[in-house]
Design an enzyme around this catalytic site. Structure first.
Site, PDB file in Angstrom:
ATOM      1  N   MET A  54      -3.367  -8.461   6.970  1.00 29.08           N
ATOM      2  CA  MET A  54      -1.972  -8.476   6.502  1.00 29.08           C
ATOM      3  C   MET A  54      -1.375  -9.985   7.029  1.00 29.08           C
ATOM      4  O   MET A  54      -1.357 -10.223   8.077  1.00 29.08           O
ATOM      5  CB  MET A  54      -1.085  -7.413   6.985  1.00 29.08           C
ATOM      6  CG  MET A  54      -1.720  -6.040   6.722  1.00 29.08           C
ATOM      7  SD  MET A  54      -0.988  -4.841   7.378  1.00 29.08           S
ATOM      8  CE  MET A  54      -1.818  -3.413   7.064  1.00 29.08           C
TER       9      MET A  54
ATOM     10  N   GLY B   1       0.421  -1.921   3.983  1.00 25.37           N
ATOM     11  CA  GLY B   1       1.158  -2.612   4.929  1.00 25.37           C
ATOM     12  C   GLY B   1       1.273  -2.026   6.488  1.00 25.37           C
ATOM     13  O   GLY B   1       1.562  -2.641   7.372  1.00 25.37           O
TER      14      GLY B   1
ATOM     15  N   MET C 193      -4.988   2.184  -3.456  1.00 23.58           N
ATOM     16  CA  MET C 193      -4.242   2.390  -2.601  1.00 23.58           C
ATOM     17  C   MET C 193      -3.455   3.615  -2.798  1.00 23.58           C
ATOM     18  O   MET C 193      -2.778   3.844  -3.827  1.00 23.58           O
ATOM     19  CB  MET C 193      -3.306   1.142  -2.570  1.00 23.58           C
ATOM     20  CG  MET C 193      -3.675  -0.160  -1.745  1.00 23.58           C
ATOM     21  SD  MET C 193      -4.589   0.052  -0.422  1.00 23.58           S
ATOM     22  CE  MET C 193      -3.184   0.782   0.805  1.00 23.58           C
TER      23      MET C 193
ATOM     24  N   HIS D 266     -13.597  -0.963   8.125  1.00 21.61           N
ATOM     25  CA  HIS D 266     -12.558  -1.397   7.356  1.00 21.61           C
ATOM     26  C   HIS D 266     -11.625  -2.378   7.946  1.00 21.61           C
ATOM     27  O   HIS D 266     -11.020  -1.800   8.976  1.00 21.61           O
ATOM     28  CB  HIS D 266     -11.836  -0.419   6.564  1.00 21.61           C
ATOM     29  CG  HIS D 266     -10.827  -0.683   5.522  1.00 21.61           C
ATOM     30  ND1 HIS D 266     -11.141  -1.012   4.116  1.00 21.61           N
ATOM     31  CD2 HIS D 266      -9.414  -0.618   5.702  1.00 21.61           C
ATOM     32  CE1 HIS D 266     -10.331  -1.206   3.466  1.00 21.61           C
ATOM     33  NE2 HIS D 266      -8.960  -1.071   4.401  1.00 21.61           N
TER      34      HIS D 266
ATOM     35  N   SER E 190     -10.894   2.564   9.228  1.00 19.91           N
ATOM     36  CA  SER E 190     -10.096   1.473   9.400  1.00 19.91           C
ATOM     37  C   SER E 190      -9.547   1.257  10.881  1.00 19.91           C
ATOM     38  O   SER E 190      -8.751   1.860  11.337  1.00 19.91           O
ATOM     39  CB  SER E 190      -8.807   1.515   8.399  1.00 19.91           C
ATOM     40  OG  SER E 190      -8.069   0.669   8.952  1.00 19.91           O
TER      41      SER E 190
ATOM     42  N   MET F 148      -4.656  -8.123   2.215  1.00 20.72           N
ATOM     43  CA  MET F 148      -3.127  -7.924   1.712  1.00 20.72           C
ATOM     44  C   MET F 148      -2.432  -9.276   2.167  1.00 20.72           C
ATOM     45  O   MET F 148      -1.730  -9.361   3.000  1.00 20.72           O
ATOM     46  CB  MET F 148      -2.795  -6.810   2.507  1.00 20.72           C
ATOM     47  CG  MET F 148      -3.182  -5.456   2.113  1.00 20.72           C
ATOM     48  SD  MET F 148      -2.799  -4.075   3.240  1.00 20.72           S
ATOM     49  CE  MET F 148      -4.188  -4.226   4.300  1.00 20.72           C
TER      50      MET F 148
ATOM     51  N   GLY G 277      -3.578   7.425   3.959  1.00 18.50           N
ATOM     52  CA  GLY G 277      -3.193   8.839   4.030  1.00 18.50           C
ATOM     53  C   GLY G 277      -4.295   9.791   3.788  1.00 18.50           C
ATOM     54  O   GLY G 277      -4.284  11.143   3.502  1.00 18.50           O
TER      55      GLY G 277
ATOM     56  N   ASP H 124      -7.773   4.426  -0.146  1.00 16.32           N
ATOM     57  CA  ASP H 124      -7.357   4.034   1.017  1.00 16.32           C
ATOM     58  C   ASP H 124      -5.768   4.365   1.515  1.00 16.32           C
ATOM     59  O   ASP H 124      -4.919   4.019   0.473  1.00 16.32           O
ATOM     60  CB  ASP H 124      -7.545   2.432   1.176  1.00 16.32           C
ATOM     61  CG  ASP H 124      -7.025   1.840   2.444  1.00 16.32           C
ATOM     62  OD1 ASP H 124      -6.621   2.696   3.415  1.00 16.32           O
ATOM     63  OD2 ASP H 124      -6.871   0.539   2.444  1.00 16.32           O
TER      64      ASP H 124
ATOM     65  N   ASP I 284      -8.180  -4.309   7.865  1.00 16.43           N
ATOM     66  CA  ASP I 284      -6.824  -4.582   7.201  1.00 16.43           C
ATOM     67  C   ASP I 284      -6.327  -5.936   7.265  1.00 16.43           C
ATOM     68  O   ASP I 284      -5.698  -6.073   8.607  1.00 16.43           O
ATOM     69  CB  ASP I 284      -5.943  -3.525   7.277  1.00 16.43           C
ATOM     70  CG  ASP I 284      -6.244  -2.126   6.620  1.00 16.43           C
ATOM     71  OD1 ASP I 284      -6.480  -2.174   5.322  1.00 16.43           O
ATOM     72  OD2 ASP I 284      -6.748  -1.080   7.110  1.00 16.43           O
TER      73      ASP I 284
ATOM     74  N   HIS J 243     -10.026  -6.100   3.394  1.00 18.75           N
ATOM     75  CA  HIS J 243      -9.077  -5.609   2.520  1.00 18.75           C
ATOM     76  C   HIS J 243      -8.047  -6.629   2.615  1.00 18.75           C
ATOM     77  O   HIS J 243      -7.057  -6.564   3.737  1.00 18.75           O
ATOM     78  CB  HIS J 243      -8.350  -4.216   2.710  1.00 18.75           C
ATOM     79  CG  HIS J 243      -7.089  -3.607   1.776  1.00 18.75           C
ATOM     80  ND1 HIS J 243      -6.438  -2.562   2.392  1.00 18.75           N
ATOM     81  CD2 HIS J 243      -6.804  -4.282   0.890  1.00 18.75           C
ATOM     82  CE1 HIS J 243      -5.423  -2.428   1.401  1.00 18.75           C
ATOM     83  NE2 HIS J 243      -5.560  -3.416   0.627  1.00 18.75           N
TER      84      HIS J 243
ATOM     85  N   GLY K  56      -0.790   5.174   9.102  1.00 25.58           N
ATOM     86  CA  GLY K  56      -0.102   6.414   9.259  1.00 25.58           C
ATOM     87  C   GLY K  56       0.905   6.967   8.461  1.00 25.58           C
ATOM     88  O   GLY K  56       1.501   7.735   8.475  1.00 25.58           O
TER      89      GLY K  56
HETATM   90  C1  DX5 Z   1      -2.524   0.392   4.871  1.00 23.08           C
HETATM   91  C2  DX5 Z   1      -3.991  -0.023   4.848  1.00 23.08           C
HETATM   92  C3  DX5 Z   1      -4.785   1.263   5.305  1.00 23.08           C
HETATM   93  C4  DX5 Z   1      -4.452   2.052   6.489  1.00 23.08           C
HETATM   94  C5  DX5 Z   1      -4.946   3.196   6.408  1.00 23.08           C
HETATM   95  O1  DX5 Z   1      -2.006  -0.968   4.310  1.00 23.08           O
HETATM   96  O2  DX5 Z   1      -4.580  -0.494   3.920  1.00 23.08           O
HETATM   97  O3  DX5 Z   1      -6.318   0.785   5.439  1.00 23.08           O
HETATM   98  O4  DX5 Z   1      -5.117   1.301   7.708  1.00 23.08           O
HETATM   99  O5  DX5 Z   1      -4.455   4.027   7.326  1.00 23.08           O
HETATM  100  P1  DX5 Z   1      -4.327   5.453   7.394  1.00 23.08           P
HETATM  101  O6  DX5 Z   1      -5.546   6.070   7.436  1.00 23.08           O
HETATM  102  O7  DX5 Z   1      -3.460   5.733   8.665  1.00 23.08           O
HETATM  103  O8  DX5 Z   1      -3.375   5.766   6.172  1.00 23.08           O
HETATM  104 ZN    ZN Z   2      -6.976  -0.931   3.946  1.00 16.79          ZN
END
Ligand code: DX5
Ligand code: ZN
Length: 218
Positions: A37, A142, A137, A33, A8, A68, A177, A175, A35, A66, A145
């Protein structure tokens, strides 16, 4: 199904995106990927279709987006025009999610569906005929990390069992952690797409981390 590692770019260095992408590619990244938002569906703002266009100039790996965002249908054509192959709206974003997913396939892209941590796996059944992957998820969306929510592991196992019953060809993406430490267990639970931001781009050596994660999931 061959497992695919999908970094990502949310966690990448935007002051030198190309360098990070190249390192991930050298390690064997299968996808990238994006993200997306909007500061409304989730409490953070990231980037839009323009970044997808820039990514297409940098890499020939496929892109997924993705979404959001509160109004996915306003942006789906823009992401597909920008070259995104696979789009994951959230099942929680609209009461008429079927229409959203249908728009993705009508525009010629592949559709997935995303489920938040507290959303039951059965909620995908209404769109099952249109999708070819489900994104679980494993953190609240959002931010990158965050810590992996442990119950996501069982959710993936349950989802795999459900899919085997109703549509075995559907793949599972995870997706949030995802790390070098938990990727093997996630594979055993039934995940196929491994989306990882921090674990890849905050690593001391991006190329080497991608290689290690791929080895661990195979
Ligand atoms: C969170 C995103 C994830 C995020 C994953 O809202 O959907 O794709 O970037 O990030 P890590 O791998 O750091 O948890
Ligand atoms: Zn994502």
């Amino acid at each position: 199904m061959k497992p695919l590692l999908t970094p990502s770019i949310l966690a990448a260095n935007f002051a030198n995106l190309e360098e990070d992408i190249r390192a991930a590619e050298r390690g064997g990244a299968d996808y990238f990927h994006l993200d997306i938002m909007d500061g409304h569906f989730v409490p953070n703002i990231s980037f839009g279709p323009w970044i997808a266009k820039q990514m297409k100039k940098i890499t020939d790996r496929p892109l997924d987006a993705h979404l959001m965002i509160t109004n996915p249908r306003e942006y789906i054509p823009k992401f597909i025009d920008a070259g995104v192959e696979l789009i994951y709206p959230h099942v929680e974003a609209s009461y008429d999610v079927y229409r959203t997913v249908q728009m993705i396939t009508d525009y010629g892209a592949r559709a997935g569906i995303t489920l938040n941590p507290a959303t039951p796996v059965s909620s995908l059944e209404g769109v099952i005929d249109l999708i070819d992957s489900v994104l679980i998820m494993s953190v609240c969306p959002g931010f990158g990390g965050q810590k992996f929510i442990p119950s996501s592991m069982k959710k993936i196992t349950d989802l795999r069992a459900l899919l085997d019953e109703i549509k075995p060809s559907v793949r599972i993406a995870v997706d949030g952690g995802v790390t070098l430490e938990n990727i093997r267990d996630l594979r055993k639970a039934g995940a196929d797409f491994f989306i990882a931001g921090s674990a890849v781009f905050k690593a001391p050596d991006i190329e080497e981390r991608v290689r290690a994660m791929k080895k661990a999931m195979e």
